[in-house]
Design a protein around this motif. Structure first.
Motif, PDB file in Angstrom:
ATOM      1  N   HIS A  76      -7.088  18.966  18.393  1.00 23.59           N
ATOM      2  CA  HIS A  76      -6.699  19.889  19.455  1.00 23.59           C
ATOM      3  C   HIS A  76      -6.555  21.328  18.941  1.00 23.59           C
ATOM      4  CE1 HIS A  76      -5.577  16.036  21.345  1.00 23.59           C
ATOM      5  NE2 HIS A  76      -5.788  16.664  22.480  1.00 23.59           N
ATOM      6  N   ASN A  77      -6.708  21.497  17.639  1.00 19.11           N
ATOM      7  CA  ASN A  77      -6.610  22.816  17.016  1.00 19.11           C
ATOM      8  C   ASN A  77      -5.309  23.524  17.413  1.00 19.11           C
ATOM      9  OD1 ASN A  77      -7.755  24.727  15.248  1.00 19.11           O
ATOM     10  ND2 ASN A  77      -8.440  25.983  16.965  1.00 19.11           N
ATOM     11  N   ASP A  78      -4.213  22.770  17.371  1.00 21.11           N
ATOM     12  CA  ASP A  78      -2.948  23.285  17.912  1.00 21.11           C
ATOM     13  C   ASP A  78      -1.772  22.720  17.123  1.00 21.11           C
ATOM     14  OD1 ASP A  78      -0.867  24.247  19.417  1.00 21.11           O
ATOM     15  OD2 ASP A  78      -1.377  23.149  21.239  1.00 21.11           O
ATOM     16  N   VAL A  79      -1.078  23.587  16.389  1.00 20.54           N
ATOM     17  CA  VAL A  79       0.075  23.135  15.605  1.00 20.54           C
ATOM     18  C   VAL A  79       1.272  22.841  16.502  1.00 20.54           C
ATOM     19  CG1 VAL A  79      -0.561  24.299  13.463  1.00 20.54           C
ATOM     20  CG2 VAL A  79       0.752  25.534  15.189  1.00 20.54           C
ATOM     21  N   TYR A  90      -6.527  31.546  -1.200  1.00 21.23           N
ATOM     22  CA  TYR A  90      -5.483  30.724  -0.593  1.00 21.23           C
ATOM     23  C   TYR A  90      -6.098  29.668   0.323  1.00 21.23           C
ATOM     24  CZ  TYR A  90      -1.347  29.504   2.184  1.00 21.23           C
ATOM     25  OH  TYR A  90      -0.336  28.818   2.820  1.00 21.23           O
ATOM     26  N   TRP A  91      -7.115  30.065   1.085  1.00 18.46           N
ATOM     27  CA  TRP A  91      -7.805  29.131   1.964  1.00 18.46           C
ATOM     28  C   TRP A  91      -8.385  27.956   1.178  1.00 18.46           C
ATOM     29  CZ3 TRP A  91      -8.685  26.981   6.417  1.00 18.46           C
ATOM     30  CH2 TRP A  91      -9.905  26.355   6.697  1.00 18.46           C
ATOM     31  N   LYS A  92      -8.915  28.233   0.004  1.00 17.29           N
ATOM     32  CA  LYS A  92      -9.473  27.166  -0.833  1.00 17.29           C
ATOM     33  C   LYS A  92      -8.374  26.181  -1.246  1.00 17.29           C
ATOM     34  CE  LYS A  92     -12.407  27.963  -4.105  1.00 17.29           C
ATOM     35  NZ  LYS A  92     -13.023  28.554  -5.322  1.00 17.29           N
ATOM     36  N   LYS A  93      -7.195  26.705  -1.564  1.00 23.41           N
ATOM     37  CA  LYS A  93      -6.073  25.818  -1.905  1.00 23.41           C
ATOM     38  C   LYS A  93      -5.671  24.959  -0.716  1.00 23.41           C
ATOM     39  CE  LYS A  93      -3.935  28.648  -5.526  1.00 23.41           C
ATOM     40  NZ  LYS A  93      -2.705  29.400  -5.922  1.00 23.41           N
ATOM     41  N   VAL A  94      -5.680  25.569   0.464  1.00 25.78           N
ATOM     42  CA  VAL A  94      -5.329  24.825   1.678  1.00 25.78           C
ATOM     43  C   VAL A  94      -6.342  23.711   1.921  1.00 25.78           C
ATOM     44  CG1 VAL A  94      -5.173  24.985   4.195  1.00 25.78           C
ATOM     45  CG2 VAL A  94      -4.048  26.701   2.767  1.00 25.78           C
ATOM     46  N   LEU A  95      -7.632  24.041   1.771  1.00 24.15           N
ATOM     47  CA  LEU A  95      -8.672  23.027   1.947  1.00 24.15           C
ATOM     48  C   LEU A  95      -8.499  21.878   0.966  1.00 24.15           C
ATOM     49  CD1 LEU A  95     -12.108  24.787   2.633  1.00 24.15           C
ATOM     50  CD2 LEU A  95     -10.782  23.325   4.159  1.00 24.15           C
ATOM     51  N   GLU A 125      -1.279  24.862   8.051  1.00 26.54           N
ATOM     52  CA  GLU A 125      -1.971  26.025   7.505  1.00 26.54           C
ATOM     53  C   GLU A 125      -3.481  25.939   7.721  1.00 26.54           C
ATOM     54  OE1 GLU A 125      -0.554  29.143   5.422  1.00 26.54           O
ATOM     55  OE2 GLU A 125       0.136  28.449   7.376  1.00 26.54           O
ATOM     56  N   TYR A 126      -4.026  24.744   7.577  1.00 26.75           N
ATOM     57  CA  TYR A 126      -5.462  24.554   7.834  1.00 26.75           C
ATOM     58  C   TYR A 126      -5.795  24.944   9.278  1.00 26.75           C
ATOM     59  CZ  TYR A 126      -9.785  22.174   9.013  1.00 26.75           C
ATOM     60  OH  TYR A 126     -11.044  21.895   9.493  1.00 26.75           O
ATOM     61  N   ILE A 127      -4.997  24.491  10.215  1.00 28.79           N
ATOM     62  CA  ILE A 127      -5.248  24.803  11.631  1.00 28.79           C
ATOM     63  C   ILE A 127      -5.092  26.300  11.886  1.00 28.79           C
ATOM     64  CG2 ILE A 127      -4.379  24.444  13.982  1.00 28.79           C
ATOM     65  CD1 ILE A 127      -3.576  21.580  13.048  1.00 28.79           C
ATOM     66  N   ARG A 128      -4.100  26.906  11.272  1.00 30.65           N
ATOM     67  CA  ARG A 128      -3.858  28.336  11.480  1.00 30.65           C
ATOM     68  C   ARG A 128      -4.999  29.193  10.949  1.00 30.65           C
ATOM     69  NH1 ARG A 128      -1.368  32.770   8.726  1.00 30.65           N
ATOM     70  NH2 ARG A 128      -1.012  31.517   6.849  1.00 30.65           N
ATOM     71  N   LEU A 129      -5.576  28.810   9.827  1.00 31.94           N
ATOM     72  CA  LEU A 129      -6.536  29.672   9.132  1.00 31.94           C
ATOM     73  C   LEU A 129      -8.002  29.325   9.384  1.00 31.94           C
ATOM     74  CD1 LEU A 129      -4.712  29.824   5.679  1.00 31.94           C
ATOM     75  CD2 LEU A 129      -4.805  31.642   7.401  1.00 31.94           C
ATOM     76  N   ARG A 130      -8.291  28.165   9.934  1.00 25.75           N
ATOM     77  CA  ARG A 130      -9.677  27.710  10.014  1.00 25.75           C
ATOM     78  C   ARG A 130     -10.571  28.677  10.805  1.00 25.75           C
ATOM     79  NH1 ARG A 130      -9.435  22.295  13.778  1.00 25.75           N
ATOM     80  NH2 ARG A 130     -11.555  22.144  12.937  1.00 25.75           N
ATOM     81  N   LYS A 158      -5.623  19.770   2.090  1.00 24.32           N
ATOM     82  CA  LYS A 158      -5.967  18.956   3.264  1.00 24.32           C
ATOM     83  C   LYS A 158      -6.761  17.727   2.841  1.00 24.32           C
ATOM     84  CE  LYS A 158      -9.066  18.973   7.226  1.00 24.32           C
ATOM     85  NZ  LYS A 158     -10.430  18.647   6.877  1.00 24.32           N
ATOM     86  N   VAL A 159      -7.761  17.938   1.994  1.00 20.50           N
ATOM     87  CA  VAL A 159      -8.581  16.817   1.520  1.00 20.50           C
ATOM     88  C   VAL A 159      -7.714  15.813   0.775  1.00 20.50           C
ATOM     89  CG1 VAL A 159     -10.419  16.172  -0.091  1.00 20.50           C
ATOM     90  CG2 VAL A 159     -10.727  18.142   1.423  1.00 20.50           C
ATOM     91  N   GLN A 160      -6.840  16.306  -0.091  1.00 16.51           N
ATOM     92  CA  GLN A 160      -5.959  15.415  -0.855  1.00 16.51           C
ATOM     93  C   GLN A 160      -5.034  14.635   0.075  1.00 16.51           C
ATOM     94  OE1 GLN A 160      -3.564  17.438  -3.766  1.00 16.51           O
ATOM     95  NE2 GLN A 160      -2.629  15.556  -4.524  1.00 16.51           N
TER      96      GLN A 160
END
Length: 540
Positions: A260-263, A149-154, A124-129, A157-159
Motif C-alpha cells: 500500500h506504500n503507506d506507513v 543511506y538508501w543502500k543501507k536501508v535496502l 524508511e524503505y517506504i518513505r524513501l523509495r 530490508k532484504v535482511q
C-alpha cells in the motif's frame, strides 16, 4: 542459524510465550541477591535492605516512567504503586491540567488503537523509495543525496525478509518434529504431558519410522536449552506455534505496508500522522494498557510492591510507576517522535527516572529524540536504556537511542545497560556490549516478574537488566533526595562490581575479560551504591 536466538533477539526479550520457566534450583529473586552473601551474581538489593535500610524510612517518593508497550496497572503487585495524575478528573473528557493530554490519569498511549506496526527499516524503505526506485540510471542514482543511506536501508530490508522467512521455514520444521514426537509419546504412555526424562527413559526404537527417528535426533538436545529448561513437549508445541504466528504476522504486516506504500496503513483511522510528520503532542489516547507482557514485566522489576506476600518484590520500595505506551508490542520498532514526546511527557509530569527497554538500528528523526534527551538532561532526569539483545558490539554498531547526540556531544543523563546471567557464564550470551557504549551490566536472564492479567513470568533480555538499574536509581533518590542525577549516576557506576573473570564474548567463541565489555567493567550493586550515596549526602 539457531532459530530461537534469531527470532527472540529482535524482540528485545526472550519470553517463552508467557510461560514461567525458571532454571532448576534458581531462586526466583536471584537478581536481587548478592554475589558474596548469597552466591548468586545479583544486584545486592536484599543485602541493602537488610544491612543499610532496615531501620530507615525513605524521604521521598520517586516517579519512574516506563516508556514501553504499556503497563497492567490493575496487577495486584502494581496497583498500589502506579502514578496517578491528581490534576486530572477521571473520565470528564477534559484536559483539566492543561498539559495537552485529556484524561491522562495513568500516563498516555501515543499509538492509540493502532492495529499493527513494523520495524524502522521497513518504514524508511517506504518513505524513501519514491526518491530512488524510479531512477534507473545507476550513475545518476549514485550521485543522489542520501544514496549511501538508501543502500543501507535496502540492505536492512532484504535482511529483514530473509531472516524472517528463514525463521518461518525453521519453525515449520521444529513444529513438525514436536508434533511427531508428541503423538508418539502420547500413544506410548497415554499421558498428555511429555517431559525430557520421558524422552530419555523411552528412546525411539531403532526400527521406528524414519521421520520419527529424525525428529527424536533433531530435538533431544534442544530439551537441554536453558531458556526452555523444564518445559514439556506439549508446552513447547504451544510456544513454537505462538512464535510461528508472530513471525508470520510480522512478515504479513510489512508486506501490506509496502504493497500500500503507506506507513500509516494500520494507524490512519487513528489520525496519527506519518513518523516523519510531527503534528503536535496530543495524539493517541489515555488507555496505556498493554497487548503484551513487556512493559508490565519492566514495571514489576522496578516497583512490584515489596513484602506484600504477593508474587515478587521490586527493587525500589517507595516508587510510583508512570506508564507511557509508545509501541504496540515488543516486536514493533518505536517511532522517534513518539519517543521524544514520551520523554517530554515523563519529564513534565514529574518523573525523575525514565526506563527505556527498547532500541533500533535506524533513527531517522534522531534530532527529535536528542532534543527530548537534552530537555530531560536540563531538568535533571536520568534515562536508563537497555543495551539490546543482538550479541553485537555497540561501539561499532550503535543502537538508538544513544548517548551521543548528532553534534557528537554526549548526554550525561543516559545510561546503557547490558545483561548478565545467573550462572558461571556471567555475561548473557545475547547481550550487546561495548567498552565505550555500555556503561554497566545488570542481571537480565531468568528474571521472575509481573505479567498481564495478574500473572507472572520468568523472562530474559537486556530489557530486564535496565529496570534493575532504574530501580536502584529510584532507591538511591528516595533515601537521599538531595543528590542530583549526576551523583546518582556516579553512585551506580562506582558500585559496579568488577569480575576478574574471562567470559565468552556474546555472538562468538572468543574468550575475553568481562571487564572489557563495558565502560565500568562490572555489575551494578545496590548495597555499594547506597553506601556511596550516603557519603555524598553527608558532605552536602
Amino acid at each position: 542459524m539457531n532459530i530461537i536466538p534469531t527470532i527472540i533477539l529482535s524482540f528485545f526479550c526472550l519470553s517463552a510465550s508467557g510461560q514461567a520457566v525458571p532454571s532448576e534450583g534458581l531462586p526466583k529473586n536471584w537478581h536481587l541477591l548478592d554475589w558474596q552473601e548469597d552466591g548468586f551474581p545479583g544486584a545486592g538489593v536484599e543485602k541493602a535492605y537488610k544491612l543499610l535500610l532496615n531501620d530507615k524510612k525513605p524521604s521521598r517518593q520517586v516517579i519512574v516512567a516506563i516508556i514501553d508497550s504499556g503497563v497492567d496497572y490493575d496487577h495486584p503487585d502494581l496497583k498500589n504503586v502506579v502514578w496517578e495524575n491528581k490534576k486530572e478528573i477521571a473520565g470528564n473528557g477534559l484536559d483539566d491540567d492543561k498539559n495537552g493530554y485529556t484524561d491522562d490519569l495513568h500516563g498516555w498511549n501515543f499509538v492509540g488503537n493502532t492495529e499493527a506496526g513494523t520495524v524502522e527499516v521497513i518504514r524508511e524503505y517506504i518513505r524513501l523509495r519514491k526518491n530512488f526506485e524510479t531512477e534507473k540510471d545507476s550513475a545518476i542514482l549514485a550521485k543522489k543525496e542520501g544514496y549511501a543511506y538508501w543502500k543501507k536501508v535496502l540492505e536492512g530490508k532484504v535482511q529483514f525478509f530473509e531472516e524472517n522467512r528463514e525463521n518461518q521455514k525453521s519453525l515449520e520444521s521444529t513444529l513438525r518434529d514436536y508434533k511427531i514426537l508428541f503423538d508418539f509419546y502420547k500413544n506410548k504412555t497415554g499421558k498428555d504431558s511429555v517431559d525430557y526424562q520421558m524422552l530419555l527413559a523411552f528412546p525411539v526404537p531403532a526400527d521406528a519410522d524414519t521421520l520419527l527417528q529424525a525428529s527424536y535426533r533433531n530435538r533431544l538436545e534442544a530439551f537441554s536449552q536453558p531458556w526452555l529448561a523444564g518445559v514439556s513437549l506439549n508446552e513447547r508445541l504451544t510456544i513454537f506455534q505462538d512464535l510461528a504466528a508472530r513471525v508470520s504476522k510480522t512478515v504479513s504486516i510489512a508486506d501490506s505496508m509496502i504493497a500500500h506504500n503507506d506507513v500509516t496503513y494500520f494507524s490512519a483511522k487513528e489520525k496519527i500522522t506519518a513518523p516523519d510528520v510531527d503534528s503536535g503532542k496530543a495524539y493517541g489516547n489515555n488507555i496505556s494498557l498493554p497487548r503484551d507482557d513487556h512493559g508490565t514485566a519492566c514495571a514489576g522489576i522496578v516497583a512490584a510492591q515489596r513484602n506484600n506476600g504477593v508474587g515478587m518484590d521490586g527493587v525500589a520500595d517507595n516508587v510510583l510507576i508512570m506508564p507511557i505506551r509508545i509501541f504496540i508490542t515488543a516486536q514493533v520498532d518505536e517511532i522517534d517522535k513518539d519517543v521524544a514526546h514520551a520523554i517530554e511527557y515523563a519529564v513534565d509530569n514529574g518523573a525523575r527516572i525514565i526506563n527505556i527497554s527498547f532500541g533500533k538500528y535506524f533513527s531517522p528523526q534522531k534530532n527529535q529524540v536528542d532534543k527530548a534527551v537534552q530537555y530531560a538532561e536540563k531538568k535533571g532526569v536520568l534515562i536508563v536504556c537497555a543495551a539490546g539483545n543482538e550479541a553485537s558490539n555497540m561501539d561499532s554498531i550503535p543502537m538508538f537511542p544513544t548517548a551521543k547526540y548528532l553534534d557528537n556531544k554526549i548526554a550525561t543523563n543516559l545510561i546503557k545497560v547490558g545483561a548478565t546471567s545467573s550462572d558461571s557464564s556471567l555475561v548473557a550470551y545475547y547481550s550487546n556490549y561495548g567498552k565505550k557504549s555500555i556503561d554497566v551490566f545488570a542481571p537480565g536472564s531468568d528474571i521472575y516478574t509481573t505479567a498481564r492479567d495478574g500473572k507472572y513470568i520468568t523472562d530474559s533480555g537486556a530489557s530486564f537488566a535496565a529496570p534493575i538499574v532504574s530501580g536502584i536509581a529510584a532507591l538511591l533518590w528516595s533515601y537521599y533526595p538531595s543528590l542530583n542525577y549526576k551523583e546518582i549516576r556516579s553512585c551506580i557506576e562506582r558500585s559496579a562490581t568488577p569480575a576478574s573473570l574471562t567470559v565468552t564474548k556474546p555472538g562468538s567463541e572468543e574468550r575475553v575479560p568481562f571487564s572489557s565489555l563495558s565502560r565500568t567493567g562490572g555489575i551494578v550493586n545496590a548495597y555499594k551504591a547506597l553506601n556511596f550515596a550516603k557519603e555524598i549526602a553527608a558532605k552536602k
